[in-house]
Design an enzyme around this catalytic site. Structure first.
Site, short mmCIF file in Angstrom:
data_model
loop_
_atom_site.label_atom_id
_atom_site.label_comp_id
_atom_site.label_asym_id
_atom_site.label_seq_id
_atom_site.Cartn_x
_atom_site.Cartn_y
_atom_site.Cartn_z
N CYS A 42 0.69 -1.65 -0.06
CA CYS A 42 0.05 0.15 -0.01
C CYS A 42 1.06 0.66 -0.10
CB CYS A 42 -0.88 0.12 0.98
SG CYS A 42 -2.07 1.38 1.14
N SER A 44 0.50 3.75 2.21
CA SER A 44 0.69 4.67 3.09
C SER A 44 2.10 3.29 3.14
CB SER A 44 -0.02 3.89 4.15
OG SER A 44 -1.41 5.01 4.13
N HIS A 47 4.79 5.25 2.55
CA HIS A 47 5.29 6.90 2.55
C HIS A 47 6.60 6.57 3.80
CE1 HIS A 47 2.31 9.67 0.84
NE2 HIS A 47 1.18 8.76 0.61
N HIS A 63 0.05 -3.58 6.60
CA HIS A 63 -1.00 -3.30 7.07
C HIS A 63 -2.42 -3.45 6.51
CE1 HIS A 63 -1.09 0.67 4.97
NE2 HIS A 63 -2.09 0.24 4.64
N CYS A 168 -7.94 -2.74 3.63
CA CYS A 168 -6.89 -1.35 3.62
C CYS A 168 -7.86 -0.77 2.16
CB CYS A 168 -4.86 -1.06 3.64
SG CYS A 168 -5.21 0.52 3.41
N1 APR Z 1 -2.28 13.55 -11.22
C1 APR Z 1 -3.45 12.69 -11.26
N2 APR Z 1 -2.78 11.43 -11.56
C2 APR Z 1 -1.34 11.05 -10.60
C3 APR Z 1 -1.09 12.52 -10.36
C4 APR Z 1 -1.27 13.60 -11.30
N3 APR Z 1 -0.93 14.83 -10.67
N4 APR Z 1 0.52 11.96 -10.21
C5 APR Z 1 -0.06 10.67 -9.80
N5 APR Z 1 -1.05 10.04 -10.13
C6 APR Z 1 -1.98 9.00 -9.66
C7 APR Z 1 -0.62 7.92 -10.16
O1 APR Z 1 -0.43 6.97 -11.64
C8 APR Z 1 -0.71 6.65 -9.43
O2 APR Z 1 -2.01 6.25 -10.49
O3 APR Z 1 -2.15 8.62 -8.72
C9 APR Z 1 -2.42 7.20 -8.22
C10 APR Z 1 -1.49 6.90 -6.52
O4 APR Z 1 -1.85 5.72 -7.18
P1 APR Z 1 -1.14 4.64 -5.97
O5 APR Z 1 0.40 5.01 -6.10
O6 APR Z 1 -1.02 2.73 -6.15
O7 APR Z 1 -1.26 4.77 -4.37
P2 APR Z 1 -2.49 4.74 -3.43
O8 APR Z 1 -2.55 3.27 -2.61
O9 APR Z 1 -3.87 4.04 -4.52
O10 APR Z 1 -2.39 5.61 -2.44
C11 APR Z 1 -3.12 6.23 -2.87
O11 APR Z 1 -4.38 7.43 -0.75
O12 APR Z 1 -4.44 6.45 1.47
C12 APR Z 1 -3.77 7.00 0.68
O13 APR Z 1 -1.70 6.59 1.62
C13 APR Z 1 -2.30 6.94 -0.06
O14 APR Z 1 -1.61 9.24 0.07
C14 APR Z 1 -1.88 7.52 -0.55
C15 APR Z 1 -3.02 8.04 -1.27
ZN ZN Z 2 -2.91 0.93 3.01
#
Ligand code: APR
Ligand code: ZN
Length: 365
Positions: A42, A44, A47, A63, A168
Site C-alpha cells: 500500500c 502508506s 510513505h 497493514h 485497507c
Molecule cells: N494527477 C493525477 N494522477 C496522478 C498524479 C497527478 N498529478 N500523480 C500521480 N497520479 C496517479 C498515479 O499515476 C497513480 O495511478 O495517482 C495514482 C496513485 O496511486 P498509488 O500510487 O497506487 O497510491 P494508492 O495506494 O492508491 O494510495 C493513494 O491514498 O490512502 C492514501 O496513503 C495513500 O496517499 C496515498 C493515496
Molecule cells: Zn493502506
C-alpha cells in the site's frame, strides 16, 4: 514465555527495508496469532519507507493483511484456530465516546497508530530489542500477533489476496463513497488518481450507481484500468481539469475524490464541483503540507470539503459485507491485483509502485 520466529519485512530506517528473522511472543489475553496468507503493498507503507511519514524503527511493515488464526490468547471468544480473518489497521478500543457512538474509525482509545497492542506492548523483538508492528498489524510477516478486535472473520471462500485488499484499499475507497459521501444513484463524480485507492473508489461509485464517473490520472494504463472498473470518462490530469470536467458535466460534478495525496490536486477539487458539491480528501499528503483552498468561494457556493479516514469503516460490520459483495460478483476486487510477489521480493514490489505501476501488488505467503 514461549516465542515464535517469523520472517518479516523490517523498516530499519529511511529507504531501508530488509527481510529479517523477528521474535514474536505468544498471544496474550485478548490477542490472537494469525498465519498470514497475503499482504497488500500500500502507498502508506511506502510513505513510511521513503521517510515521508515519521515512524519509530525497527518496524515490521504491512497493514493490509489476511490469513488464518492459528492460536488464541486467554479470554478470546469471537475467534478460534482455523478462522479466516482480515486485519484492520485501526482496531477500536470499544469504550471511548466515538466507539460508544458506533464511530469506531475515529476511536480515541486505540493504540494502533502507536503500533502497540491494547495493553500498550509490542509482541515483537529484533535482535533482543523492541520492534513494532506497523499500525499494530505488521502483516509483511509470516505470523502476526494482533488484538482480537483487529481480526475480523470472513468466509473461507474469499481468497487471501482479495481479503487482504478489503482490509485497507477497498475499505478506504468503497467506504469513502458509501459511508462518507453517501453517493446516490445518478450522481456525477470525479476521481483524481486511479491507483489502488482510486480504483476502489471507482468500484464503489459503480456499485452506488453514480454516473458519469470521471477518472483522472497522468498514466494512460491507469485510465484504461479505471474504465474496466466502471469509469465512464477518463481525463489526463492537468491544471485545466475543472474545464475538462465541465466538458462532460456542464455545471461541474456532484462529488470529487482525491486519491493521490498531492496538495496541488486536492486544491483543484472544489473548482471541478457544481454548487453544493462535495470534495472528499482520501489521499494523504506528506506531513505538514498545507493545501491552498479558496474558503470564501467554497462557502459562497455551498460546497463541502470532507476528510475521509479509512472510509468511515466499522471493520466488524463492513469487512464481511465487502467480502459478500465480492463473492456475489458485485465488487471485482480480484481484478485490482496486477502483480504478486513473495516476501523476499518485497523491495521489487515497492520499486514497481515508485515506478508508477498500475493496480495493486500483493505479497503471497
Ligand atoms: N494527477 C493525477 N494522477 C496522478 C498524479 C497527478 N498529478 N500523480 C500521480 N497520479 C496517479 C498515479 O499515476 C497513480 O495511478 O495517482 C495514482 C496513485 O496511486 P498509488 O500510487 O497506487 O497510491 P494508492 O495506494 O492508491 O494510495 C493513494 O491514498 O490512502 C492514501 O496513503 C495513500 O496517499 C496515498 C493515496
Ligand atoms: Zn493502506
Amino acid at each position: 514465555m514461549t516465542t515464535t520466529t517469523t520472517r518479516a519485512a523490517v523498516y530499519i530506517g529511511t529507504n531501508q527495508l530488509q527481510i529479517r528473522d523477528v521474535t514474536l511472543r505468544e498471544p496474550g489475553p485478548g490477542e490472537v496469532r494469525v498465519r498470514i496468507g497475503a499482504s497488500g503493498v500500500c502507498g502508506s507503507d511506502r510513505h513510511v519507507i521513503d521517510g515521508e511519514w515519521q515512524m519509530p524503527s525497527p518496524t515490521i511493515m504491512g497493514h493490509e493483511g489476511a490469513g488464518v488464526v492459528d492460536a488464541v490468547g486467554e479470554g478470546v471468544t469471537s475467534l478460534e484456530a482455523g478462522d479466516h480473518v482480515i486485519m484492520t489497521w485501526f482496531y477500536p478500543c470499544g469504550s471511548c465516546t466515538s466507539c460508544r457512538q458506533g464511530r469506531t474509525w475515529v476511536c480515541t482509545g486505540s493504540n494502533s497508530e502507536a503500533c502497540l497492542l491494547p495493553d500498550g506492548t509490542s509482541p515483537l523483538e529484533l535482535d533482543g530489542a523492541p520492534a513494532y508492528p506497523y499500525l499494530a498489524v505488521g502483516s509483511m510477516s509470516e505470523y502476526v500477533v494482533v488484538a482480537e478486535q483487529a481480526a475480523i472473520r470472513v468466509p473461507d471462500e474469499v481468497p487471501f489476496d482479495v481479503a487482504a485488499l478489503i482490509g485497507c484499499s477497498i475499505a478506504t475507497g468503497v467506504g469513502a463513497v458509501v459511508n462518507d459521501a453517501r453517493v446516490q444513484p445518478g450522481r456525477s463524480a470525479v476521481v483524481i488518481g486511479a491507483g489502488g485507492v482510486g480504483l476502489s473508489i471507482i468500484m464503489g461509485l459503480a456499485l452506488a450507481g453514480a454516473s458519469p464517473i470521471i477518472a483522472v490520472d497522468v498514466n494512460d494504463d491507469a485510465l484504461e484500468l479505471a474504465r474496466s472498473f466502471g469509469a465512464t470518462h477518463t481525463v489526463r490530469s492537468g491544471a485545466d481539469l475543472p474545464e475538462r470536467v465541465r466538458e462532460i458535466v456542464q455545471d461541474g460534478a456532484d462529488f470529487a475524490f482525491e486519491a493521490i495525496g498531492r496538495p496541488e490536486t486536492i486544491a483543484l477539487m472544489p473548482a471541478t464541483l457544481q454548487r453544493g458539491g462535495t470534495a472528499v480528501v482520501v489521499g494523504l499528503p506528506p506531513e505538514g503540507q498545507p493545501v491552498p483552498i479558496d474558503v470564501l468561494a467554497l462557502a459562497e457556493e455551498g460546497k463541502s470539503l470532507l476528510g475521509s479516514n479509512y472510509g468511515a469503516t466499522v471493520p466488524a460490520r463492513d469487512f464481511p459485507m465487502l467480502a459478500r459483495l465480492y463473492l456475489n460478483g458485485r465488487l471485482p476486487i480480484d481484478r485490482l491485483i496486477t502483480n504478486r510477489f513473495s516476501l523476499d521480493e518485497v523491495n521489487d514490489a515497492f520499486d514497481l509502485m515508485r515506478a508508477g505501476a498500475k493496480g495493486r501488488s500483493v505479497l503471497i505467503f
